[in-house]
Enzyme design. Structure first.
Site, short mmCIF file in Angstrom:
data_model
loop_
_atom_site.label_atom_id
_atom_site.label_comp_id
_atom_site.label_asym_id
_atom_site.label_seq_id
_atom_site.Cartn_x
_atom_site.Cartn_y
_atom_site.Cartn_z
N ASP A 205 6.03 -34.80 88.91
CA ASP A 205 6.42 -36.08 89.48
C ASP A 205 6.51 -35.98 91.00
O ASP A 205 7.03 -34.99 91.55
CB ASP A 205 7.77 -36.49 88.90
CG ASP A 205 8.18 -37.90 89.25
OD1 ASP A 205 7.42 -38.83 88.92
OD2 ASP A 205 9.26 -38.07 89.84
N GLU B 71 1.20 -15.93 84.83
CA GLU B 71 1.88 -14.83 84.16
C GLU B 71 1.75 -14.94 82.64
O GLU B 71 2.00 -13.97 81.92
CB GLU B 71 3.38 -14.85 84.50
CG GLU B 71 3.71 -14.57 85.96
CD GLU B 71 5.19 -14.80 86.24
OE1 GLU B 71 5.95 -15.07 85.27
OE2 GLU B 71 5.58 -14.75 87.42
#
Length: 571
Positions: free
Chosen positions: A231, A282
């Site tokens: 957002d 990751e």
């Protein structure tokens, strides 16, 4: 005559080594996905309280798989006082009780993955709720404390500090600063809130804020989410001089000016997303970041999706383009060129929870600034049939373009903007902060109709929905449309099925010459697409098989406001 621009979808640039095998499509799902936005409050209510919830979504996921989408994006469902429908987050790592529990979310995610649907969750990093424990601590901590440093507190101007630090205005209307009362009862500092006063802005120059959002990302990634919609992705970082600034009144409320506001598009914000990209990498699998960045051009939007930043950003330039062939051709050209230059897919979108639904918007003749909404007194409201015809033609054009497309819940039913909500039903902060001068976004957030002859059209078995549904939606309910082979719902199904079969999302666009300036013609793989944005019918190209049309053809004529997909014979 054929004009070959060879504006390639970005499936070639910046590919990783394991994606370069001859003849292989890129493995990254987000490059060509059709992503369906779910606004949880308004999708499906399982508890009977009139507000949609996570179990309600889970129960309906099969219908979205049947529709043919690849992923769902969930607007905020985290713990919130709901002053701004969940975009005021009090706890980023839990589910608000009105939507369910973390266990409900895990069940939703498991069911989606079982059905082959990816799940993207909404993340709100520009601001929190004023009920967030961090902000509550800031209010009771002294000036200059680490607790205050997490947010943007400043002394006021004037001899007594009783004037705001600058003249910035809230996106929702009114001042962007609110003064607090210090713990000793004295008038205190002011805090910044680009949105409602209940949504204080974080200070992203602070390492503690950066570390906290890395923790939040990992919390949801550990649960198995496939990505995040971010957002106000062009916000977060503010000009540290905090200069006075008056935005262009003609610009969208969320930004997009040629010279950016001092609270949008600051260069340092890109370091945030480089950091987040490392976090996503990751994890095994194919996780994605998509940014809500209201900027002035697709070239600027492409800055958010450079190879080490986000994977996608919404193409608001496309969303804001009127139904005019020349302007559509320019924005499509610009989009494919700009995004492919940085190795990213172009995205396409026509509706979302912040804009007037395109079944109404594309046929409006009056002014309609983003975020302002429309009401019963709006000039130039189209009749529903005209609006829907233009909307389905625009969607058929969009879904034939290479790249990734976003659909907003209910557009597959042809839902129009509910412009005639009673004043006492409205809930958008914009309505209240502007004293009714701007209607806000409630009209595109009205709960969906599922069953024509059920209470609340099958959205809820209990109380009235949190926003009232118009009676005219009776014939738009999903059960009615499922049984009608010519319905908007079944048109969407056919478009999505053909888009997948013909692999249009990873194709290449080549413009074809048209004698009529109101007509767009292009090819993508073995499909020829003709979109008639004019007022007169045009002839179908000879020697092509019609795959679908957004509205009934008139013999060999394509009527106004109609898009046709045709099978292109082998050359």
């Amino acid at each position: 005559m054929t004009v070959h621009h060879d504006l390639r979808t970005p499936d070639a640039p910046a590919l990783r080594p394991d994606e370069k095998e001859l003849g292989q499509e890129p493995r990254h799902w987000w490059r060509s996905a059709v992503i369906y936005q779910i606004y949880p409050r308004s999708f499906s209510d399982s508890s009977g309280d009139g507000v949609g919830d996570l179990p309600g979504i889970t129960a309906r996921l099969g219908e979205l798989r049947e529709l043919g989408v690849d992923a769902v994006w969930l607007s905020p469902f985290m713990t919130s006082p709901q002053k701004d429908a969940g975009y005021d987050v009090a706890d980023y790592c839990d589910v608000d009780p009105i939507f369910g529990t973390l266990a409900d979310f895990d069940a939703l995610l498991a069911q989606a993955h079982e059905l082959g649907l990816r799940v993207i969750v909404d993340l709100v990093p520009n601001h929190s709720s004023d009920r967030h424990e961090w902000f509550q601590r800031a209010l009771t901590s002294p000036v200059g404390s680490p607790e205050r440093a997490r947010y943007i507190f400043r002394d006021g101007r004037g001899a007594q500090g009783d004037e705001p630090p600058n003249n910035w205005q809230s996106i929702f209307g009114g001042p962007a600063w609110t003064r607090i009362t210090e713990p000793d009862g004295a008038p205190g500092q002011w805090y910044l809130h680009l949105f409602d006063a209940s949504q204080p802005d974080f200070d992203w120059s602070q390492e503690e804020v950066k570390a906290e959002f890395r923790r939040i990302l990992r919390f949801w990634l550990d649960r198995g989410v496939d990505g995040f919609r971010v957002d106000v992705a062009h916000g977060l970082v503010k000009d540290q001089e905090f200069p006075d600034y008056t935005p262009d009144p003609e610009a969208a409320s969320m930004g997009g000016e040629e010279t950016p506001a001092p609270y949008f598009e600051q260069a340092e914000v890109h370091e945030v997303y480089r950091d987040w990209r490392k976090v996503l990498e990751e994890y095994e699998g194919d996780r994605a970041l998509c940014g809500e960045a209201w900027v002035s051009s697709v070239e600027k939007a492409a800055l958010w999706v450079r190879p080490d930043e986000m994977h996608q950003t919404f193409n608001f330039q496309y969303l804001e383009t009127p139904w005019e062939a020349g302007r559509l051709r320019r924005v499509i050209n610009d989009s494919l060129s700009a995004f492919s230059a940085v190795g990213a897919p172009s995205t396409w979108v026509l509706s979302n929870h912040d804009v007037v639904r395109h079944a109404t918007r594309l046929s409006l003749t009056g002014e309609n600034p983003q975020g302002s909404g429309i009401g019963p007194d709006h000039p130039g409201l189209p009749d529903r049939e005209t609006g829907l015809k233009r909307a389905t033609a625009a969607t058929a054009l969009m879904l034939a373009l290479p790249g990734s497309s976003y659909l907003y819940q209910g557009e597959e039913l042809g839902l129009d903007e509910v412009h005639d909500l009673p004043d006492d039903a409205r809930q958008d902060p914009t309505w209240f902060r502007t004293a009714g001068q701007r209607y806000g976004r409630d009209g595109c957030r009205v709960p969906l109709p599922w069953v024509a002859d059920a209470p609340a059209f099958g959205f809820s078995a209990g109380e009235s929905p949190w926003l009232p549904q118009p009676d005219r939606w009776n014939m738009l309910a999903r059960d009615v449309q499922r049984a009608d082979p010519e319905s908007t719902l079944n048109l969407y199904r056919r478009m999505l099925e053909l888009r997948a079969e013909r692999r249009l999302g990873t194709g290449n666009l080549h413009w074809q010459h048209s004698e009529d300036e109101a007509v767009l013609i292009f090819t993508n793989r073995d499909v020829l697409v003709l979109a008639n944005t004019g007022t007169q019918s045009v002839s179908l190209p000879a020697g092509h098989e019609v795959l679908l049309a957004s509205s009934p053809l008139q013999g060999a004529q394509v009527p106004a406001d109609c898009t046709v997909w045709l099978h292109r014979p082998e050359d």
